[in-house]
Scaffold this active site. Structure first.
Site, PDB file in Angstrom:
ATOM      1  CE1 TYR A  33       0.239   1.830   4.338  1.00 18.27           C
ATOM      2  CE2 TYR A  33       1.071  -0.422   4.411  1.00 18.27           C
ATOM      3  CZ  TYR A  33       0.960   0.841   4.981  1.00 18.27           C
ATOM      4  OH  TYR A  33       1.574   1.110   6.176  1.00 18.27           O
ATOM      5  CE  LYS A 149       3.239   3.137   3.252  1.00 16.91           C
ATOM      6  NZ  LYS A 149       3.721   3.327   4.632  1.00 16.91           N
ATOM      7  CD  GLU A 182      10.154   1.468  10.308  1.00 15.17           C
ATOM      8  OE1 GLU A 182      10.250   2.456   9.564  1.00 15.17           O
ATOM      9  OE2 GLU A 182       9.882   0.328   9.895  1.00 15.17           O
ATOM     10  CG  LEU A 207       8.639   2.461   4.577  1.00 18.38           C
ATOM     11  CD1 LEU A 207       8.548   1.277   3.613  1.00 18.38           C
ATOM     12  CD2 LEU A 207       7.254   2.984   4.927  1.00 18.38           C
TER      13      LEU A 207
END
Length: 287
Positions: A33, A149, A182, A207
Site C-alpha cells: 500500500y 510497504k 522506527e 521503511l
C-alpha cells in the site's frame, strides 16, 4: 455526500465497497500500500510514493495493476469525487483473487486495486504539533523486510494500540541491540544536545519514508549538522528534542518517551522549523 472508493475497475459508494473473500490481501496479507497527503487541493510527493509502490510490488513479484498514468488518473478522480481538499489518499494493491493456496496463483491472475480518500482537518494536526506527542518503546518483533510497504501490519497494530492505551501517540520499535528502528507508522529522529540531527539509515531495518526523504532534502538545503546512524533508546531519552515523520503526520514533535519528557518537554526549535518548511520542499501537483 457519500464517500466514493475505486475497487477493481469501478467507482462505488464507500459504504458498499468490498473485495472477494479469497483476495490474497485478506487471506495472506499478500499486498502492498501507499498513502499520499492531500494538501491545499494538491497531491504531495505522488511521484516518490508511486516509485516506492512499484519497488514494493517488484520485491514481492506482483505486477502493477495498470500503467502509471492510468493509476495517477484514478488517484485524482477518487480525490475529486470525495471533495478532499486536505486529507489522505490510500492505494492498496494485492496479488489478486485466487483459490486459497500459499504458493502464487497463475501468472494471469490480475492484481487487485483499491483506492480511497478521506478528508482531514489541518487545524487539528497543527494543534497536535503545537503540543507535541508522546512515544513509548516496544521490542522489535517484525520481519526483516520492513523496507517493503506491505499490508502485513499486525505487529504495528499491536504496538500502536499499546501506545494508545499508554496515552501516547506512537510506539518506537527497539531492536535486540537497544537501537531504535522506527515507529509503528512513522520514522524516528532525534536532535542531540550538540544540535546534530540523527536518524537511522534506510536499510532493511526501516521503511524508506517519503516524508523522511523530504526532511533530508531540507537538512541538506539548510546545511544542518546531520548523522545517518542508529541511535539507542537511552540516547533518545537524553536528546535535546525528537520527532516523527510520515505522510499522515508530516514532522510531528515528540515531547515524551516512555512517560519521561524529551528535552524540556516541549516541541523543539528544529522540529518546528522543519515542519513549517515541509511543503515548500515537497513536490505537489494539483488534483
Amino acid at each position: 455526500m457519500s464517500r466514493v472508493a475505486y475497487v477493481n475497475g469501478r467507482y462505488v459508494r464507500h459504504a458498499e465497497a468490498a473485495v472477494h473473500i479469497e483476495d490474497r490481501g485478506y487471506q495472506f496479507a499478500d499486498g502492498v500500500y501507499e498513502v499520499c497527503e492531500i494538501w491545499n487541493g494538491r497531491i504531495v510527493d505522488a511521484r516518490r510514493h508511486l516509485d516506492r509502490l512499484e519497488r514494493s510490488l517488484s520485491e514481492l513479484s506482483i505486477r502493477m495493476p495498470m500503467g502509471r498514468a492510468a493509476l495517477e488518473m484514478i488517484l485524482r478522480e477518487v480525490v475529486r469525487r470525495n471533495l478532499v481538499h486536505d486529507g489522505l489518499v490510500y492505494i492498496q494493491v494485492t496479488r489478486g483473487v485466487a483459490r486459497r493456496d500459499h504458493v502464487f496463483p497463475s501468472a494471469d491472475t490480475p492484481p487487485a486495486l483499491v483506492v480511497t480518500a478521506r478528508s482531514a482537518r489541518p487545524e487539528v494536526a497543527e494543534k497536535a504539533a503545537e503540543a507535541g506527542v508522546g512515544v513509548i518503546s516496544v521490542p522489535e518483533n517484525r520481519w526483516d523486510r520492513v523496507d517493503i510497504k506491505t499490508v502485513g501490519l499486525l505487529p504495528n497494530v499491536l504496538a500502536k494500540q499499546k501506545a494508545k492505551e499508554s496515552g501516547a501517540k506512537e510506539a518506537w520499535f527497539i531492536d535486540r541491540d537497544g537501537f531504535v528502528t522506527e515507529g509503528g507508522s512513522t520514522n524516528a529522529w532525534i536532535v542531540t544536545k550538540d544540535n546534530v540531527l540523527v536518524t537511522r539509515p534506510a536499510d532493511h531495518g526501516i521503511l524508506k519514508g517519503i516524508t523522511r526523504q523530504v526532511v533530508l532534502d531540507m537538512v541538506e538545503k539548510k546545511g544542518l549538522a546531520f548523522e545517518e546512524r542508529p541511535f539507542t533508546l537511552e540516547e533518545a531519552k537524553e536528546a535535546k528534542e525528537a520527532f516523527i515523520t510520515a505522510a499522515s503526520t508530516l514532522v510531528m514533535p515528540v515531547v515524551s518517551l516512555d512517560g519521561k519528557p524529551v528535552g524540556n518537554g516541549h516541541p523543539g526549535e528544529m522540529s518546528r522549523d522543519l515542519r513549517a518548511g515541509f511543503h515548500e520542499m515537497a513536490e505537489s501537483e494539483p488534483v
